[in-house]
Design an enzyme around this catalytic site. Structure first.
Site, PDB file in Angstrom:
ATOM      1  N   SER A 166       0.832  -1.209   0.000  1.00  0.00           N
ATOM      2  CA  SER A 166       0.000   0.000   0.000  1.00  0.00           C
ATOM      3  C   SER A 166       0.858   1.246   0.000  1.00  0.00           C
ATOM      4  CB  SER A 166      -0.860  -0.027   1.255  1.00  0.00           C
ATOM      5  OG  SER A 166      -1.490   1.219   1.439  1.00  0.00           O
TER       6      SER A 166
ATOM      7  N   TYR B 114      -2.463  -1.267  10.953  1.00  0.00           N
ATOM      8  CA  TYR B 114      -2.660  -1.725   9.565  1.00  0.00           C
ATOM      9  C   TYR B 114      -1.434  -1.383   8.711  1.00  0.00           C
ATOM     10  CZ  TYR B 114      -3.897  -1.353   4.670  1.00  0.00           C
ATOM     11  OH  TYR B 114      -3.853  -1.433   3.304  1.00  0.00           O
TER      12      TYR B 114
ATOM     13  N   LYS C  60       1.694  -3.841   6.775  1.00  0.00           N
ATOM     14  CA  LYS C  60       2.151  -3.819   5.377  1.00  0.00           C
ATOM     15  C   LYS C  60       3.674  -3.662   5.327  1.00  0.00           C
ATOM     16  CE  LYS C  60      -1.756  -4.479   3.373  1.00  0.00           C
ATOM     17  NZ  LYS C  60      -2.025  -5.777   2.720  1.00  0.00           N
TER      18      LYS C  60
ATOM     19  N   LEU D 266     -13.924   6.138   0.609  1.00  0.00           N
ATOM     20  CA  LEU D 266     -14.695   7.227   0.022  1.00  0.00           C
ATOM     21  C   LEU D 266     -15.747   6.773  -0.999  1.00  0.00           C
ATOM     22  CD1 LEU D 266     -15.156  10.287  -0.325  1.00  0.00           C
ATOM     23  CD2 LEU D 266     -13.318  10.280  -2.028  1.00  0.00           C
TER      24      LEU D 266
HETATM   25  C1  UD1 Z   1      -6.429   4.252   3.303  1.00  0.00           C
HETATM   26  C2  UD1 Z   1      -4.954   3.966   3.228  1.00  0.00           C
HETATM   27  C3  UD1 Z   1      -4.680   2.819   2.325  1.00  0.00           C
HETATM   28  C4  UD1 Z   1      -5.525   1.646   2.693  1.00  0.00           C
HETATM   29  C5  UD1 Z   1      -6.960   2.033   2.572  1.00  0.00           C
HETATM   30  C6  UD1 Z   1      -7.790   0.794   2.874  1.00  0.00           C
HETATM   31  C7  UD1 Z   1      -3.500   5.920   3.407  1.00  0.00           C
HETATM   32  C8  UD1 Z   1      -2.823   7.036   2.676  1.00  0.00           C
HETATM   33  N1  UD1 Z   1      -4.225   5.098   2.664  1.00  0.00           N
HETATM   34  O1  UD1 Z   1      -6.745   4.946   2.132  1.00  0.00           O
HETATM   35  O2  UD1 Z   1      -3.351   2.448   2.424  1.00  0.00           O
HETATM   36  O3  UD1 Z   1      -5.220   0.550   1.857  1.00  0.00           O
HETATM   37  O4  UD1 Z   1      -7.216   3.097   3.489  1.00  0.00           O
HETATM   38  O5  UD1 Z   1      -8.947   1.009   3.552  1.00  0.00           O
HETATM   39  O6  UD1 Z   1      -3.402   5.749   4.596  1.00  0.00           O
HETATM   40  N2  UD1 Z   1     -13.044  10.474   2.874  1.00  0.00           N
HETATM   41  C9  UD1 Z   1     -14.075  11.357   3.172  1.00  0.00           C
HETATM   42  N3  UD1 Z   1     -15.267  10.851   3.609  1.00  0.00           N
HETATM   43  C10 UD1 Z   1     -15.475   9.503   3.766  1.00  0.00           C
HETATM   44  C11 UD1 Z   1     -14.406   8.601   3.452  1.00  0.00           C
HETATM   45  C12 UD1 Z   1     -13.209   9.138   3.019  1.00  0.00           C
HETATM   46  O7  UD1 Z   1     -13.928  12.577   3.050  1.00  0.00           O
HETATM   47  O8  UD1 Z   1     -16.576   9.105   4.192  1.00  0.00           O
HETATM   48  C13 UD1 Z   1     -11.768  11.020   2.383  1.00  0.00           C
HETATM   49  C14 UD1 Z   1     -10.582  10.664   3.257  1.00  0.00           C
HETATM   50  O9  UD1 Z   1     -10.421  11.607   4.288  1.00  0.00           O
HETATM   51  C15 UD1 Z   1      -9.452  10.664   2.237  1.00  0.00           C
HETATM   52  C16 UD1 Z   1     -10.119  10.202   0.937  1.00  0.00           C
HETATM   53  O10 UD1 Z   1     -11.514  10.431   1.135  1.00  0.00           O
HETATM   54  O11 UD1 Z   1      -8.956  11.966   2.052  1.00  0.00           O
HETATM   55  C17 UD1 Z   1      -9.894   8.740   0.637  1.00  0.00           C
HETATM   56  O12 UD1 Z   1     -10.231   7.987   1.797  1.00  0.00           O
HETATM   57  P1  UD1 Z   1     -10.295   6.378   1.778  1.00  0.00           P
HETATM   58  O13 UD1 Z   1     -11.110   5.924   0.620  1.00  0.00           O
HETATM   59  O14 UD1 Z   1     -10.696   5.930   3.133  1.00  0.00           O
HETATM   60  O15 UD1 Z   1      -8.814   5.953   1.457  1.00  0.00           O
HETATM   61  P2  UD1 Z   1      -7.436   6.346   2.172  1.00  0.00           P
HETATM   62  O16 UD1 Z   1      -7.661   6.803   3.556  1.00  0.00           O
HETATM   63  O17 UD1 Z   1      -6.688   7.230   1.248  1.00  0.00           O
END
Ligand code: UD1
Length: 341
Positions: free
Chosen positions: A126, A151, A155, A201
């Protein structure tokens, strides 16, 4: 036709990779404990590919179960190891679950693979290993930062276990450092279906658009980015799936330059959370209620991939756009929820 063991092969990335493998002429053999997946995924795989892989509802923490699969399939040509727990937040709450599930499983798998003489090994790593990178885009040579969650730590530890083992055993490893996989197979026969409330997300977006959730919370708009929301590199899950087939062929054909290699698997383009939300609304025409809230602890500001090494060495690049991935994710969500619009 070569048999390839795919652990976690009914999960999100695993199932799409099983499809890509079958379409490339391999015979995937799946182990999956169904902890964050469903048995029916096999039907979707069979419908898309016309091939129903052998499936074991086994837990890799049980070594005798791993051994049984290697005995039942003496001609395995390689392994793609997805099976792992993947939620950053949950890992903070349940560190032992994460260390046991993500590390003991790897140890059992490696011990049995070596005993059986199966040496090509693709590992799901990751971009989380880079933490908050000092430079963007992030290259594979940039330092691995101290992990901020159990987590992330699993990795890093798993990469170390693989590197140390490949240094002395005939094992040949490629660790793929994924950025943010999104989307679904264009057939809408398989896709992402998290158990419980989505943490990531795009499944949160599609479930909100489908009416299962009241609103999307955007975690922070005070980041030092052009629109204030955090930036990630979103890659279509089928592009990611194809990267596994390409990496596997490199190992099977002996084209690897080292016995432990690492590649970033992303698009090379960063998109903000707000850009994802806007693109989703534009592409689907669906209403998506959202609200800005505070930052989510542990989130980094921005990370996207330098994909030069994957392009030059593997001969792989992402081909699909974020818009396409969001359309495919929405088609899948609609199919799952029986929505006709
Ligand atoms: C994270 C980890 C990644 C892991 C993945 C698995 C990091 C950089 N990445 O990805 O290694 O494999 O989780 O679950 O640590 N967001 C919102 N609202 C939501 C959900 C997310 O605003 O309801 C935003 C988050 O703050 C982030 C982006 O969307 O900025 C992506 O979030 P997400 O899809 O959870 O992925 P990561 O956190 O990047």
């Amino acid at each position: 036709m070569k048999e390839i063991l795919v652990t976690g092969g009914l999960g999100y990335i695993g199932s799409h990779t099983v499809v890509a493998l079958a379409e490339a002429g391999f015979r995937p053999v799946i182990i999956d404990d169904l902890s964050n997946s469903r048995r029916e995924v096999l039907d979707g795989i069979a419908q898309i590919t016309g091939f129903r892989p052998a499936f074991y509802a086994y837990d890799l923490r049980r070594r005798h179960q791993v051994k049984e699969v290697f005995e039942a399939h003496p001609d395995l040509a390689g392994i793609i190891h997805f099976a792992a727990s993947k939620y950053v937040g949950e890992s903070v709450e349940k560190p032992l679950l994460y260390y046991e599930n993500n590390i003991c499983s790897l140890l059992n798998l490696l011990n049995e693979a070596l005993a059986a003489g199966v040496h090509p090994f693709i590992f799901s790593s990751s971009c989380t290993v880079y933490g908050e990178p000092e430079q963007l885009p992030v290259t594979e040579d940039m330092p691995v930062q101290p992990a901020t969650s159990p987590y992330g730590n699993t990795k890093q530890i798993d990469e170390e276990i693989l590197r140390d083992t490949a240094a002395v055993e005939p094992l040949r490893v490629i660790a793929l450092r994924y950025f943010n996989p999104i989307g679904a197979h264009p057939s809408a026969l398989i896709g992402e279906l998290p158990v419980g409330v989505p943490q990531n997300l795009v499944p949160f977006i599609t479930q909100t658009a489908a009416g299962l959730r009241d609103e999307l919370k955007i975690f922070g708009n005070d980041y030092p980015t052009p629109d204030g929301t955090a930036i990630r590199d979103y890659i279509h899950v089928m592009d990611l799936a194809e990267a596994h087939v390409t990496a596997l062929n490199r190992l099977l054909e002996g084209r690897n330059k080292e016995n432990f290699e690492v590649f970033n698997i992303g698009t090379g383009k960063g998109s903000s959370v707000m850009e994802v939300v806007k693109t989703f609304i534009e592409e689907t025409g669906v209403d998506l209620p959202y609200r800005i809230t505070g930052r989510r602890p542990g989130d980094v500001t921005a990370v996207w991939a330098d994909t030069t090494r994957a392009r030059k060495e593997l001969g792989w690049t992402a081909r699909r756009t974020m818009a396409q991935a969001l359309r495919d994710a929405w088609q899948w969500e609609k199919k799952v929820r029986n929505i006709e619009k």
